[in-house]
Scaffold this active site. Sequence first.
Site, mmCIF file in Angstrom:
data_model
loop_
_atom_site.group_PDB
_atom_site.id
_atom_site.type_symbol
_atom_site.label_atom_id
_atom_site.label_comp_id
_atom_site.label_asym_id
_atom_site.label_seq_id
_atom_site.Cartn_x
_atom_site.Cartn_y
_atom_site.Cartn_z
ATOM 1 N N HIS A 157 0.826 -1.167 0.136
ATOM 2 C CA HIS A 157 0.009 -0.152 0.015
ATOM 3 C C HIS A 157 0.858 1.247 -0.034
ATOM 4 C CE1 HIS A 157 -4.099 -1.766 0.623
ATOM 5 N NE2 HIS A 157 -3.481 -2.870 1.059
ATOM 6 N N ASP A 365 3.499 9.390 -0.822
ATOM 7 C CA ASP A 365 2.296 8.584 -0.366
ATOM 8 C C ASP A 365 1.877 7.490 -1.441
ATOM 9 O OD1 ASP A 365 -0.080 8.101 1.120
ATOM 10 O OD2 ASP A 365 -0.667 10.319 1.378
HETATM 11 C C1 GDG Z 1 -2.247 3.702 3.214
HETATM 12 C C2 GDG Z 1 -1.227 4.580 2.268
HETATM 13 C C3 GDG Z 1 -2.882 4.446 0.433
HETATM 14 C C4 GDG Z 1 -8.923 10.236 7.978
HETATM 15 N N1 GDG Z 1 -9.143 10.855 8.859
HETATM 16 C C5 GDG Z 1 -10.116 10.246 9.239
HETATM 17 C C6 GDG Z 1 -10.712 9.263 8.333
HETATM 18 N N2 GDG Z 1 -9.614 9.228 7.611
HETATM 19 C C7 GDG Z 1 -9.668 8.347 6.511
HETATM 20 C C8 GDG Z 1 -9.521 9.108 5.075
HETATM 21 C C9 GDG Z 1 -9.226 8.009 4.093
HETATM 22 C C10 GDG Z 1 -8.029 7.307 5.134
HETATM 23 O O1 GDG Z 1 -8.553 7.636 6.356
HETATM 24 C C11 GDG Z 1 -6.674 7.680 4.831
HETATM 25 O O2 GDG Z 1 -6.156 7.195 3.551
HETATM 26 P P1 GDG Z 1 -5.168 7.295 2.901
HETATM 27 O O3 GDG Z 1 -5.072 6.772 1.454
HETATM 28 O O4 GDG Z 1 -4.962 9.009 2.743
HETATM 29 O O5 GDG Z 1 -3.668 7.226 3.723
HETATM 30 P P2 GDG Z 1 -3.202 6.039 4.715
HETATM 31 O O6 GDG Z 1 -3.951 5.946 5.826
HETATM 32 O O7 GDG Z 1 -1.758 6.425 5.045
HETATM 33 O O8 GDG Z 1 -3.076 4.581 3.884
HETATM 34 C C12 GDG Z 1 -2.099 5.454 1.381
HETATM 35 C C13 GDG Z 1 -3.934 3.731 1.695
HETATM 36 O O9 GDG Z 1 -2.933 2.877 2.450
HETATM 37 C C14 GDG Z 1 -4.595 2.608 0.938
HETATM 38 O O10 GDG Z 1 -3.718 1.804 -0.211
HETATM 39 O O11 GDG Z 1 -3.618 5.197 -0.168
HETATM 40 O O12 GDG Z 1 -1.018 6.126 0.451
HETATM 41 O O13 GDG Z 1 -0.373 5.240 3.321
HETATM 42 O O14 GDG Z 1 -10.050 7.218 3.843
HETATM 43 O O15 GDG Z 1 -10.747 9.263 5.010
HETATM 44 N N3 GDG Z 1 -11.661 8.669 8.548
HETATM 45 C C15 GDG Z 1 -12.437 8.897 9.384
HETATM 46 N N4 GDG Z 1 -12.364 9.923 10.387
HETATM 47 C C16 GDG Z 1 -11.228 10.736 10.358
HETATM 48 O O16 GDG Z 1 -11.289 11.692 11.149
HETATM 49 N N5 GDG Z 1 -13.602 8.029 9.545
#
Ligand code: GDG
Length: 466
Positions: A157, A365
Amino acid sequence: MGRLIVVSNRVQPPGDASSGAVGGLAMALAAALREHSGVWFGWSGQTIEEHTGQLSVQRIGGVTVATIDLEPQDLDEYYNGYANKTLWPLFHYRVDLSVYERSFSEGYGRVNARFADALAPLIQPDDMVWVHDYHLMPLAQELRRRGVKNRIGFFLHIPWPARRLLATLPNHRDLVEALFDYDLLGFQTEDSASAFEDYVTGELDGSVTPDRRAHAFGRTAQVGAFPIGLDVETFEAAAHDEVAVAEYERMHASLNGRAMILGVDRLDYSKGLEERFLAYEQALLDHEELREKVFLLQIATPSREEVDAYQDIRARLDAVTGRINGAFATVDWVPIRYVNRAYRRDELAGVYRAAKIGLVTPLRDGMNLVAKEYVAAQDPEDPGVLVLSQFAGASEQMTQALIVNPFNREEVAEAIVRGLAMPKSERIARWAELMADLRRTDVTAWRDAFVKALASDTAGTERLAG
Ligand code: GDG
């Protein structure tokens, strides 16, 4: 075809996915498993004083969830240690933050072996195993040692680092050798897949065929890029539910005619929050007319607080927001609203919709699902503008966003200004293209592409024959 067995460090039962869950992985897997009568295996999130190997099996939302507990020492060495102090920073280009201790890699090996001990007996002859992320890179090797011959795929990921960066990791060859026990190695982007191939040819003396079969250590693994998608339908439904609409209206009322620029991230140094705040400050410095007319809402959910580097970044961000707010605020305007709590998913959708600019500027990322969620939450008649880092995996697909270099403060500042001034017709045209692509490459397409590649993979057949 047999069942799909998904393995990840943490297991998030599908029933829980709509509200408090933080983490893109949890959301994506919940969607993937809903349609499969699959098994999801991983750590329970609980620690016990002494490892028993006891498996807890539950049936939740049509999915069999199987978990084991870990010991506190496992958590220190495997999770907080090797996964989050060694690999995470290195794979996000922060060699300076990457800490290597022998006990970490021992703990990492031990936990992967424990996972394999508990998992191997669950695997039936026709099952396919799909392992997720950097916590579990050696899992296939451990399963093969226990006689598992099934197809096993791995999806990373996070980004795969450049060859010479990875070479700074002690015993990096062993880590990569273990990957050759998978049949399929999936990455988020072409950039990561080709960085892996570059390591194989440049560092290992291996080879890669034009159809992306990597050979090294006398074994073969299929390589591919499988950009993770959003569960667009579920997210759209969340964006239209009562909570989202109420949150949108609440936000809208609090705007007071001002334009909102929005950031939503786990509080992580890879997300480029400090650079983002400084770019926003630059916009306020260069364009005085913006003052009191805009504000930045940054939602930064605390994450991995046991790791020092996360406490450091939190303290730095507190200081930078304090300084910028102190310098620019007036009696009825605060330039940065900085919030350190988690929101419900549907609340978040309402907030996304109220923002004129989605500011997604990670320094590195794997994909970044926030960029995709921001687009999916917009009003088709009056959408906001996505400003997106060229170093987010999402930038390979989302070319209609305003793509920026997050290390270039002036460039990000100008993109904010351009986005705020963008005519509606251009906003709609860019959004429509982004949205069509989100639908075409959603989480189901991602899952299907990976599973199909794993099922049809010929490297595994060679393994059985050999
Ligand atoms: C890894 C990789 C890759 C955030 N704050 C809240 C909340 N979130 C949710 C967002 C989004 C998720 O968390 C974050 O996803 P990301 O993709 O931005 O980043 P990582 O957590 O670092 O994930 C990344 C991912 O895996 C999938 O393959 O895209 O690059 O690092 O969904 O909405 N959700 C809630 N409350 C919050 O305050 N419910």
